[in-house]
Scaffold this active site. Structure first.
Site, PDB file in Angstrom:
ATOM      1  N   HIS A   9       0.857  -1.193   0.000  1.00  0.00           N
ATOM      2  CA  HIS A   9       0.000   0.000   0.000  1.00  0.00           C
ATOM      3  C   HIS A   9       0.887   1.235   0.000  1.00  0.00           C
ATOM      4  CE1 HIS A   9      -3.812   2.106   1.814  1.00  0.00           C
ATOM      5  NE2 HIS A   9      -3.147   2.904   0.991  1.00  0.00           N
ATOM      6  N   HIS A  11       1.433   4.762  -2.519  1.00  0.00           N
ATOM      7  CA  HIS A  11       1.085   5.573  -3.692  1.00  0.00           C
ATOM      8  C   HIS A  11       2.355   6.244  -4.184  1.00  0.00           C
ATOM      9  CE1 HIS A  11      -3.270   5.267  -2.750  1.00  0.00           C
ATOM     10  NE2 HIS A  11      -2.819   5.177  -1.519  1.00  0.00           N
ATOM     11  N   HIS A 189      -9.355   0.723  -1.556  1.00  0.00           N
ATOM     12  CA  HIS A 189      -9.379   1.419  -0.272  1.00  0.00           C
ATOM     13  C   HIS A 189     -10.818   1.351   0.240  1.00  0.00           C
ATOM     14  CE1 HIS A 189      -5.558   3.011  -1.537  1.00  0.00           C
ATOM     15  NE2 HIS A 189      -5.482   3.924  -0.595  1.00  0.00           N
ATOM     16  N   GLU A 192     -11.425   3.477   5.540  1.00  0.00           N
ATOM     17  CA  GLU A 192     -10.421   4.426   6.059  1.00  0.00           C
ATOM     18  C   GLU A 192     -11.221   5.539   6.747  1.00  0.00           C
ATOM     19  OE1 GLU A 192      -8.289   6.612   3.034  1.00  0.00           O
ATOM     20  OE2 GLU A 192      -6.680   7.204   4.409  1.00  0.00           O
ATOM     21  N   ASP A 270       1.713   4.103   2.765  1.00  0.00           N
ATOM     22  CA  ASP A 270       0.684   4.906   2.102  1.00  0.00           C
ATOM     23  C   ASP A 270       1.312   6.045   1.292  1.00  0.00           C
ATOM     24  OD1 ASP A 270      -1.910   5.495   1.348  1.00  0.00           O
ATOM     25  OD2 ASP A 270      -2.559   6.260   3.283  1.00  0.00           O
ATOM     26  N   ASP A 271       1.617   7.170   1.957  1.00  0.00           N
ATOM     27  CA  ASP A 271       2.198   8.344   1.289  1.00  0.00           C
ATOM     28  C   ASP A 271       3.348   8.852   2.158  1.00  0.00           C
ATOM     29  OD1 ASP A 271       0.048   8.829  -0.892  1.00  0.00           O
ATOM     30  OD2 ASP A 271      -1.101   8.603   0.961  1.00  0.00           O
TER      31      ASP A 271
HETATM   32  N1  ADE Z   1      -4.536   8.650  -2.201  1.00  0.00           N
HETATM   33  C1  ADE Z   1      -3.310   8.674  -1.687  1.00  0.00           C
HETATM   34  N2  ADE Z   1      -3.347   8.285  -0.400  1.00  0.00           N
HETATM   35  C2  ADE Z   1      -4.632   7.998  -0.100  1.00  0.00           C
HETATM   36  C3  ADE Z   1      -5.309   7.550   1.048  1.00  0.00           C
HETATM   37  N3  ADE Z   1      -4.689   7.298   2.202  1.00  0.00           N
HETATM   38  N4  ADE Z   1      -6.637   7.384   0.982  1.00  0.00           N
HETATM   39  C4  ADE Z   1      -7.291   7.636  -0.137  1.00  0.00           C
HETATM   40  N5  ADE Z   1      -6.706   8.069  -1.251  1.00  0.00           N
HETATM   41  C5  ADE Z   1      -5.385   8.247  -1.234  1.00  0.00           C
HETATM   42 ZN    ZN Z   2      -3.716   4.737   0.277  1.00  0.00          ZN
END
Ligand code: ADE
Ligand code: ZN
Length: 326
Positions: A9, A11, A189, A192, A270-271
């Site tokens: 996971h 991006h 996703h 969340e 994630d990011d």
């Molecule tokens: N795009 C990038 N990170 C995300 C996240 N945590 N939830 C939804 N969309 C995303």
């Molecule tokens: Zn994500």
């Protein structure tokens, strides 16, 4: 040496570090609405998912050429190698770029130039997950899938991300059906910011094999029982959950409760450029904050390989390496 793991996971747009954003902005003649790297980093304070997404999409403006996407992916892969990542299934958001006039092929070719040499250069195997933006239309998702067809040998699955609430999985039933017909795997996703029912819909309507995030399943015991029974992996992202206020603080993260419930959870970043750390730090800082045992950390790493879209032989190789790490 960090424990061997798979990252499932991640991006790629979320790995854009402020320094690289400024370098690409200068290269492409783009003016960023920030004076300096420090100024930009200071903007990384979010009240919710949408406030993060606003900055995440704004910064994609610096990504214009194949080389930009290659540089972005190279930077992540070098970092992943240092974190003990052996295999990465990497989300990309084509609509974040095609909507700005950047061709799908530019994005895909640029990323694949880095990914195709990743095994040799970094010892990290890779594949791409084509992620649809759920706050765009179902028609746009279908057009994006059509644009991806020349690259399907390097795309393992489709995914669904962006603003969750108000955009239930069922909106994308047709594009997931088409993706399956093309031989792609499926993740989404769900749970969340959105409710537990979105997790159910992702399983029942989209036929996904993994849920990204999924932390809100804990509000629904019947759903938890099903996820345990069907061994549906959840790709959990602790730093992200704290930064996007899904969870108050890291020491209150429900990861241990999820493990104790028998859920197949994995830890991911994630990011990472936005949320304060890459995958190994997510794992170690969370383990410290909530008190995970070495066995539980091992289980998380094992889950990451078991949940990955790998052939049996490759999976066995990675699992053997993990067991030798003890
Ligand atoms: N795009 C990038 N990170 C995300 C996240 N945590 N939830 C939804 N969309 C995303
Ligand atoms: Zn994500």
């Amino acid at each position: 040496m960090p424990i061997p793991k798979a990252e499932l996971h991640l991006h790629i747009e979320g790995t854009l570090e402020p320094e690289l954003a400024f370098r690409l902005a200068a290269r492409n003649g783009v003016t960023l609405p920030f004076d300096s790297v420090e100024d930009l980093r200071a903007a990384y304070s979010f009240g919710d998912l949408q406030s993060f997404l606003d900055l995440y999409y704004a910064l994609t403006d610096v990504l214009r050429t194949e080389q930009d996407f290659t540089d972005l992916a190279e930077a992540y892969l070098a970092r992943a190698q240092a974190d003990g990542v052996r295999h990465a299934e990497i989300f990309f958001d084509p609509q974040a770029h095609t909507s700005r006039g950047i061709a799908f092929d530019t994005v895909a070719r640029g990323l694949l130039a880095a990914l195709d040499r990743s095994q040799d250069k970094y010892g990290v195997s890779t594949s791409l997950i084509l992620s649809f933006l759920r706050d765009q239309s179902a028609e746009s998702a279908l057009e994006t899938l059509a644009a991806a067809e020349p690259f399907l040998d390097r795309i393992i699955a489709v995914g669904l991300d962006s603003a969750e609430v108000g955009h239930p999985p069922s909106k994308f039933a047709a594009v997931y059906e088409r993706a399956r017909a093309l031989g792609l795997r499926a993740v989404a996703h769900a749970g969340e910011e959105g409710p537990p029912d979105y997790i159910r819909e992702a399983l029942d309507v989209l036929g996904v094999e993994r849920i990204d995030h999924g932390v809100r399943c804990l509000e629904d015991q019947e759903l938890v029982d099903r996820l345990v029974r069907e061994r549906i992996p959840l790709t959990v992202c602790p730093f992200s959950n704290v930064r996007l206020r899904v969870v108050d603080t890291l020491d209150k993260h429900p990861l241990r409760r999820m493990l104790d419930a028998g859920l197949v959870v994995t830890v991911n970043s994630d990011d990472p450029a936005y949320f304060g750390g890459y995958v190994h730090e997510n794992l170690t800082a969370t383990a410290t904050a909530i008190g995970l045992t070495d066995d539980q950390i091992h289980t998380l790493a094992r889950n990451s390989f078991e949940a990955a879209f790998l052939d049996d032989e490759t999976r066995a190789t990675y699992l053997a390496e993990l067991d030798a790490h003890r």
